[in-house]
Design an enzyme around this catalytic site. Structure first.
Site, PDB file in Angstrom:
ATOM      1  N   HIS A 180       0.863  -1.192   0.000  1.00 49.01           N
ATOM      2  CA  HIS A 180       0.000   0.000   0.000  1.00 49.01           C
ATOM      3  C   HIS A 180       0.899   1.242   0.000  1.00 49.01           C
ATOM      4  CE1 HIS A 180      -3.891  -1.791   2.007  1.00 49.01           C
ATOM      5  NE2 HIS A 180      -4.144  -1.510   0.747  1.00 49.01           N
ATOM      6  N   CYS A 274      -2.631   2.752   9.104  1.00 48.11           N
ATOM      7  CA  CYS A 274      -3.652   1.805   8.633  1.00 48.11           C
ATOM      8  C   CYS A 274      -4.897   1.841   9.513  1.00 48.11           C
ATOM      9  CB  CYS A 274      -3.105   0.384   8.625  1.00 48.11           C
ATOM     10  SG  CYS A 274      -1.702   0.125   7.551  1.00 48.11           S
TER      11      CYS A 274
HETATM   12  N1  ARG Z   1      -4.357  -7.173   6.409  1.00 45.86           N
HETATM   13  C1  ARG Z   1      -4.720  -5.934   5.768  1.00 45.86           C
HETATM   14  C2  ARG Z   1      -4.662  -6.100   4.271  1.00 45.86           C
HETATM   15  O1  ARG Z   1      -3.787  -6.776   3.803  1.00 45.86           O
HETATM   16  C3  ARG Z   1      -3.811  -4.837   6.213  1.00 45.86           C
HETATM   17  C4  ARG Z   1      -4.214  -3.494   5.704  1.00 45.86           C
HETATM   18  C5  ARG Z   1      -3.296  -2.430   6.161  1.00 45.86           C
HETATM   19  N2  ARG Z   1      -3.825  -1.152   5.890  1.00 45.86           N
HETATM   20  C6  ARG Z   1      -3.167  -0.162   5.309  1.00 45.86           C
HETATM   21  N3  ARG Z   1      -3.754   0.983   5.196  1.00 45.86           N
HETATM   22  N4  ARG Z   1      -1.986  -0.336   4.778  1.00 45.86           N
HETATM   23  O2  ARG Z   1      -5.479  -5.571   3.566  1.00 45.86           O
END
Ligand code: ARG
Length: 281
Positions: A180, A274
């Site tokens: 991300h 996150c």
């Molecule tokens: N387990 C989640 C996923 O893989 C983690 C998300 C993390 N969020 C973020 N904004 N990077 O989607």
């Protein structure tokens, strides 16, 4: 004139509105990023305690925190940043990449639709909200940065530009550990960022360097500690306790790091940012 007005480099905090969701149902029962190991034990109670310290930290810093009701069967709902992208009261909704998280979008949508201050725009393209979108109100007249390569589709960048009426700069993520944008790049204040160059394609590194010549640079160790997954109010930078080396770099740049332990949530592949969506009225 106050003392602060005389210091041109003094960082000024601005009160924010945030959206969070307690990790009451947090577990790692599927793996959709390289950080998730379904065989590693997760202490959900500890995750809730650590999350609550984060929530209280934001409140103590003077910010407004709204919370969503956690839903059983949606273990990643704690990562509330992924549920939308809000600029000037327009909430561009999320459409999750993986079916395991798809139902989270409706909970975020219901929040925005229940509040008069937000206009909700339903997405047609896959995008994971502030996981892959960032906004700088004072950089180049107000621009959004957007990541693609793992989760959000580039077509969603154009859709966001149309929904929000702001330029959206597309940046290509190339390292699956930094899947991300918000684990590779962060907004420090209304006009500047910090980022880990190695997470981006060479061309995108050039784009970022051109737009942000004064960016704070993170190294690989910082990025692996999820140092960039921070939340700043322009002065106070809430960052996880593993990221002390990067916190020192922020102090040197005039910011004020506030450390919180989110070790349990790292097992899901996330940290401070996150967990926190910013609602820009
Ligand atoms: N387990 C989640 C996923 O893989 C983690 C998300 C993390 N969020 C973020 N904004 N990077 O989607």
């Amino acid at each position: 004139m106050t003392e602060r007005d005389l210091i041109p480099t003094a960082r000024r905090p601005r009160p924010r509105t945030y959206l969070m969701c307690a990790p009451e149902h947090f577990v790692v029962e599927y793996a959709i990023n390289p950080w998730m190991d379904t065989t590693a034990p997760v202490d959900t109670d500890l995750a809730v305690k650590q999350w609550d310290v984060l929530r209280q930290t934001m409140v103590d810093l003077g910010h407004t925190v709204h919370v969503l009701t956690p839903q059983a069967g949606l273990p990643d709902m704690v990562f509330a940043a992924n549920g939308g992208f809000v600029v000037d009261g327009v909430a561009y909704g999320a459409k999750f990449r993986y079916p395991q998280r798809a139902d989270e979008a409706a909970a975020h949508r219901a929040f925005y639709e229940s509040r008069a201050e937000y206009a909700f725009v339903a997405p047609t393209q896959i995008n994971e909200g502030e996981g892959d979108f960032a906004y700088l109100p004072d950089a180049h007249g107000g621009i959004a940065l957007a990541g693609y390569g793992f989760r959000t589709e580039p077509a969603a960048h154009a859709e966001a530009a149309e929904a929000l009426g702001r330029p959206v700069i597309s940046l290509k993520l190339v390292d699956p550990r930094f899947y991300h944008l918000d684990v590779a790049l962060t907004v420090l204040d209304d006009e500047n960022i910090a980022y880990y160059p190695g997470a981006f394609s060479e061309a995108s590194q050039k784009v970022i360097a051109q737009l942000f010549p004064n960016a704070v640079i993170a190294d690989e160790a910082d990025a692996l500690a999820f140092a960039l997954n921070l939340v700043s109010d322009g002065r106070n930078v809430v960052i996880n306790t593993e990221s002390t080396a990067f916190a020192d770099k922020l102090t040197a740049a005039g910011y004020h790091p506030v450390l919180v332990d989110l070790a349990e949530l790292k097992k899901g592949g996330g940290s401070v940012k996150c967990c926190i969506a910013e609602l820009r009225d």
